[in-house]
Design a protein around this motif. Structure first.
Motif, PDB file in Angstrom:
ATOM      1  N   SER A  32       0.827  -1.207   0.000  1.00 25.55           N
ATOM      2  CA  SER A  32       0.000   0.000   0.000  1.00 25.55           C
ATOM      3  C   SER A  32       0.861   1.256   0.000  1.00 25.55           C
ATOM      4  CB  SER A  32      -0.931   0.011   1.211  1.00 25.55           C
ATOM      5  OG  SER A  32      -1.825  -1.080   1.180  1.00 25.55           O
ATOM      6  N   ALA A  33       1.911   1.254   0.833  1.00 24.06           N
ATOM      7  CA  ALA A  33       2.813   2.407   0.904  1.00 24.06           C
ATOM      8  C   ALA A  33       3.537   2.617  -0.424  1.00 24.06           C
ATOM      9  CB  ALA A  33       3.818   2.223   2.033  1.00 24.06           C
ATOM     10  N   VAL A  34       3.957   1.528  -1.059  1.00 23.04           N
ATOM     11  CA  VAL A  34       4.650   1.638  -2.347  1.00 23.04           C
ATOM     12  C   VAL A  34       3.707   2.174  -3.415  1.00 23.04           C
ATOM     13  CG1 VAL A  34       5.716   0.320  -4.213  1.00 23.04           C
ATOM     14  CG2 VAL A  34       6.351  -0.140  -1.841  1.00 23.04           C
ATOM     15  N   ILE A  35       2.503   1.619  -3.485  1.00 18.76           N
ATOM     16  CA  ILE A  35       1.529   2.054  -4.493  1.00 18.76           C
ATOM     17  C   ILE A  35       1.206   3.533  -4.331  1.00 18.76           C
ATOM     18  CG2 ILE A  35      -0.872   1.818  -5.252  1.00 18.76           C
ATOM     19  CD1 ILE A  35      -0.603  -1.202  -4.552  1.00 18.76           C
ATOM     20  N   VAL A  36       0.922   3.944  -3.115  1.00 15.90           N
ATOM     21  CA  VAL A  36       0.578   5.348  -2.865  1.00 15.90           C
ATOM     22  C   VAL A  36       1.788   6.241  -3.140  1.00 15.90           C
ATOM     23  CG1 VAL A  36      -0.147   7.022  -1.133  1.00 15.90           C
ATOM     24  CG2 VAL A  36      -1.190   4.756  -1.179  1.00 15.90           C
ATOM     25  N   GLY A  37       2.972   5.794  -2.714  1.00 16.61           N
ATOM     26  CA  GLY A  37       4.173   6.591  -2.918  1.00 16.61           C
ATOM     27  C   GLY A  37       4.460   6.848  -4.386  1.00 16.61           C
ATOM     28  N   VAL A  38       4.273   5.828  -5.218  1.00 14.96           N
ATOM     29  CA  VAL A  38       4.542   5.962  -6.654  1.00 14.96           C
ATOM     30  C   VAL A  38       3.481   6.824  -7.323  1.00 14.96           C
ATOM     31  CG1 VAL A  38       4.669   4.715  -8.846  1.00 14.96           C
ATOM     32  CG2 VAL A  38       5.815   3.799  -6.815  1.00 14.96           C
ATOM     33  N   LEU A  39       2.215   6.523  -7.090  1.00 16.89           N
ATOM     34  CA  LEU A  39       1.139   7.235  -7.771  1.00 16.89           C
ATOM     35  C   LEU A  39       0.999   8.680  -7.309  1.00 16.89           C
ATOM     36  CD1 LEU A  39      -1.667   4.496  -7.918  1.00 16.89           C
ATOM     37  CD2 LEU A  39       0.000   5.137  -9.679  1.00 16.89           C
ATOM     38  N   SER A  40       1.362   8.958  -6.064  1.00 15.55           N
ATOM     39  CA  SER A  40       1.177  10.311  -5.533  1.00 15.55           C
ATOM     40  C   SER A  40       2.228  11.293  -6.019  1.00 15.55           C
ATOM     41  CB  SER A  40       1.177  10.282  -4.002  1.00 15.55           C
ATOM     42  OG  SER A  40       2.420   9.837  -3.493  1.00 15.55           O
ATOM     43  N   ARG A  41       3.152  10.839  -6.851  1.00 10.36           N
ATOM     44  CA  ARG A  41       4.094  11.780  -7.450  1.00 10.36           C
ATOM     45  C   ARG A  41       3.389  12.771  -8.354  1.00 10.36           C
ATOM     46  NH1 ARG A  41       9.163   7.719  -9.022  1.00 10.36           N
ATOM     47  NH2 ARG A  41       9.714   7.174  -6.848  1.00 10.36           N
ATOM     48  N   ASN A  42       2.258  12.364  -8.874  1.00 12.46           N
ATOM     49  CA  ASN A  42       1.410  13.295  -9.621  1.00 12.46           C
ATOM     50  C   ASN A  42       0.592  14.100  -8.626  1.00 12.46           C
ATOM     51  OD1 ASN A  42      -1.325  14.051 -10.886  1.00 12.46           O
ATOM     52  ND2 ASN A  42      -0.112  13.511 -12.690  1.00 12.46           N
ATOM     53  N   LYS A  43       0.684  15.414  -8.665  1.00 14.31           N
ATOM     54  CA  LYS A  43       0.059  16.249  -7.643  1.00 14.31           C
ATOM     55  C   LYS A  43      -1.461  16.151  -7.651  1.00 14.31           C
ATOM     56  CE  LYS A  43       0.042  20.579 -10.325  1.00 14.31           C
ATOM     57  NZ  LYS A  43       0.472  22.010 -10.324  1.00 14.31           N
ATOM     58  N   TYR A  44      -2.054  15.897  -8.813  1.00 14.73           N
ATOM     59  CA  TYR A  44      -3.510  15.795  -8.887  1.00 14.73           C
ATOM     60  C   TYR A  44      -3.985  14.459  -8.308  1.00 14.73           C
ATOM     61  CZ  TYR A  44      -3.081  19.826 -11.942  1.00 14.73           C
ATOM     62  OH  TYR A  44      -2.781  21.071 -12.442  1.00 14.73           O
ATOM     63  N   VAL A  45      -3.238  13.409  -8.579  1.00 17.27           N
ATOM     64  CA  VAL A  45      -3.547  12.113  -7.974  1.00 17.27           C
ATOM     65  C   VAL A  45      -3.386  12.204  -6.468  1.00 17.27           C
ATOM     66  CG1 VAL A  45      -2.816   9.711  -7.769  1.00 17.27           C
ATOM     67  CG2 VAL A  45      -2.933  10.792 -10.023  1.00 17.27           C
ATOM     68  N   ALA A  46      -2.306  12.843  -6.039  1.00 16.13           N
ATOM     69  CA  ALA A  46      -2.052  12.984  -4.609  1.00 16.13           C
ATOM     70  C   ALA A  46      -3.193  13.728  -3.919  1.00 16.13           C
ATOM     71  CB  ALA A  46      -0.731  13.721  -4.381  1.00 16.13           C
ATOM     72  N   ARG A  47      -3.641  14.808  -4.527  1.00 16.27           N
ATOM     73  CA  ARG A  47      -4.645  15.662  -3.882  1.00 16.27           C
ATOM     74  C   ARG A  47      -6.042  15.087  -3.964  1.00 16.27           C
ATOM     75  NH1 ARG A  47      -6.122  18.882   0.094  1.00 16.27           N
ATOM     76  NH2 ARG A  47      -7.250  20.757  -0.511  1.00 16.27           N
ATOM     77  N   TYR A  48      -6.435  14.605  -5.138  1.00 17.01           N
ATOM     78  CA  TYR A  48      -7.836  14.250  -5.345  1.00 17.01           C
ATOM     79  C   TYR A  48      -8.119  12.752  -5.325  1.00 17.01           C
ATOM     80  CZ  TYR A  48      -8.452  19.151  -6.369  1.00 17.01           C
ATOM     81  OH  TYR A  48      -8.480  20.519  -6.269  1.00 17.01           O
ATOM     82  N   ILE A  49      -7.102  11.931  -5.115  1.00 17.84           N
ATOM     83  CA  ILE A  49      -7.330  10.507  -4.946  1.00 17.84           C
ATOM     84  C   ILE A  49      -6.843  10.050  -3.560  1.00 17.84           C
ATOM     85  CG2 ILE A  49      -6.724   8.200  -5.752  1.00 17.84           C
ATOM     86  CD1 ILE A  49      -6.799   9.175  -8.568  1.00 17.84           C
ATOM     87  N   PHE A  50      -5.696  10.591  -3.144  1.00 22.61           N
ATOM     88  CA  PHE A  50      -5.127  10.167  -1.857  1.00 22.61           C
ATOM     89  C   PHE A  50      -5.215  11.231  -0.761  1.00 22.61           C
ATOM     90  CE2 PHE A  50      -2.313   7.513  -4.792  1.00 22.61           C
ATOM     91  CZ  PHE A  50      -3.146   6.404  -4.694  1.00 22.61           C
ATOM     92  N   LEU A  51      -5.740  12.384  -1.087  1.00 20.70           N
ATOM     93  CA  LEU A  51      -5.926  13.468  -0.112  1.00 20.70           C
ATOM     94  C   LEU A  51      -4.600  13.875   0.546  1.00 20.70           C
ATOM     95  CD1 LEU A  51      -8.597  14.870   0.602  1.00 20.70           C
ATOM     96  CD2 LEU A  51      -8.614  13.609   2.743  1.00 20.70           C
ATOM     97  N   ILE A  52      -3.557  13.946  -0.292  1.00 18.93           N
ATOM     98  CA  ILE A  52      -2.230  14.352   0.178  1.00 18.93           C
ATOM     99  C   ILE A  52      -1.983  15.785  -0.271  1.00 18.93           C
ATOM    100  CG2 ILE A  52       0.248  13.916   0.043  1.00 18.93           C
ATOM    101  CD1 ILE A  52      -0.439  10.989  -0.655  1.00 18.93           C
ATOM    102  N   LYS A  53      -1.595  16.609   0.659  1.00 21.45           N
ATOM    103  CA  LYS A  53      -1.268  17.999   0.339  1.00 21.45           C
ATOM    104  C   LYS A  53       0.238  18.122   0.164  1.00 21.45           C
ATOM    105  CE  LYS A  53      -5.154  19.906   2.944  1.00 21.45           C
ATOM    106  NZ  LYS A  53      -5.560  20.825   4.051  1.00 21.45           N
ATOM    107  N   HIS A  54       0.660  18.588  -1.007  1.00 20.00           N
ATOM    108  CA  HIS A  54       2.106  18.777  -1.250  1.00 20.00           C
ATOM    109  C   HIS A  54       2.572  20.046  -0.549  1.00 20.00           C
ATOM    110  CE1 HIS A  54       3.120  15.505  -3.952  1.00 20.00           C
ATOM    111  NE2 HIS A  54       1.975  15.695  -4.588  1.00 20.00           N
TER     112      HIS A  54
END
Length: 361
Positions: A339-361
């Motif tokens: 899970s950490a690897v999948i999220v870490g890789v995909l969240s490099r895209n800021k839109y994926v990070a914000r609107y799929i994983f709720l990560i604020k850069h």
């Protein structure tokens, strides 16, 4: 130590919380989702099952305590402040919920071979029906809390703890003590039940109390010695474990799994969270603090992804180990890592990070 304006001890608490959530669902899936007859397990297997499951239940309360700290401290003095909060916090949360409702539905249809019902999808998108994914009950609950948080933030700053305390006590009695009494009624098959006409769904009711307690714990309103905190944590954990174990005995009339309206879980997690808040950030190694900070940042992404990892493993690999406890440990480890690897890789895209994983850069 504070890294990039982050408080490491809170990142430690959030990391612990997401690990607990993963453990909870792994234990639950292994022992209750694979046709395992729990009542026929030996005592050691039952203790491990409920022990890991109960540790897993510590996660959501800690997430709520953290929300209480971080959200109730916000300055809400005007209508503009409320609308700003909704725009920056509530709206992204709602968007992420809608996206994951659709993603889970696609996963259910194409991977789990579930029947697609368009009406169910619409109801889930409108928050009129919970998703079939076991983790998604959390989203309507937290969205509901977010609606009221600006008003709650204003209240806690406008009134003293002495004024708020009786309200918290009322919530504790009617949202925690009363449900627990009814659990005992079911277990022992008493004819008497406890139901009050008292209506107190204000301040988020049972879940809102976690927000308030987290806020006041962090503001040093729980002045209890460390030794007593540890004792209360362990004592309440053991009580929860014993109640669940007894509920599976031949003398019991009701099988109980602890939920977040348990007064023992509230006390247990409040003591544990207080211990987290008393950690000195300056004694934490910088490299270790960076790990906690990273896991904390991607924790919501792990929350959404981990359930897919668990269900995919179960569907395509089945049970690998003969021992259910070993299977649970193995599933927990690989789920956390993947899970950490999948999220870490995909969240490099800021839109994926914000609107799929709720990560604020």
């Amino acid at each position: 130590m504070i890294t990039s304006n982050r408080i490491v001890k809170l990142d430690m608490a959030r990391t612990f919380a997401i690990l607990c959530v993963v453990l909870c669902h792994c234990s639950e899936m292994i022992y209750t989702q694979q046709s395992v007859k729990v009542a026929e397990l030996g005592i050691s297997s039952r203790i491990f099952m409920f022990g890991t499951f109960t540790i897993g239940r510590l996660g959501v309360p800690i997430f709520l305590y953290l929300s209480g700290i971080l959200l109730l401290k916000k300055t809400i003095d005007s209508d503009e402040d409320i609308f700003k909060f909704y725009k920056n916090n509530l709206f992204p949360l709602f968007v992420v919920n809608e996206i994951w409702v659709i993603l889970y539905k696609l996963y259910g249809v194409f991977v789990l071979n579930e029947k697609f019902i368009f009406g169910d999808l619409i109801r889930e998108l409108l928050l009129l029906k919970n998703s079939t994914m076991v983790n998604m009950w959390y989203m309507p609950m937290i969205i509901g809390l977010y609606i009221g948080i600006p008003l709650l933030a204003k209240i806690v700053k406008s009134f003293s703890f002495k004024v708020i305390c009786p309200i918290m006590l009322a919530i504790f009695i009617f949202e925690y003590i009363e449900p627990m009494l009814n659990v005992f009624v079911r277990i022992f098959n008493f004819k008497e039940t406890f139901y009050s006409d008292m209506n107190i769904p204000y301040m988020g009711a049972a879940y809102g109390l976690y927000l308030l307690i987290g806020y006041y714990i962090y503001n040093n309103k729980l002045r209890i010695k460390k030794e007593l905190l540890i004792f209360l944590f362990l004592a309440n954990y053991i009580i929860i474990l014993c109640i669940q174990l007894y509920s599976l005995s031949s003398e019991s009339h009701y099988a109980y799994k602890v939920w977040y309206d348990s007064p023992f879980l509230l006390i247990c997690t409040a003591c544990l969270f207080t211990l987290f808040t008393r950690i000195d950030d300056n004694v934490i190694n910088e490299r270790i603090s960076n790990i906690f900070t990273y896991i904390s940042r991607i924790s919501m992404g792990i929350y959404f992804v981990h359930i897919i990892v668990i269900m995919t493993k179960i569907k395509y690999m089945g049970q690998i180990f003969a021992s259910l406890s070993l299977e649970t440990a193995f599933l927990t480890i690989i789920t956390i890592v993947l899970s950490a690897v999948i999220v870490g890789v995909l969240s490099r895209n800021k839109y994926v990070a914000r609107y799929i994983f709720l990560i604020k850069h």
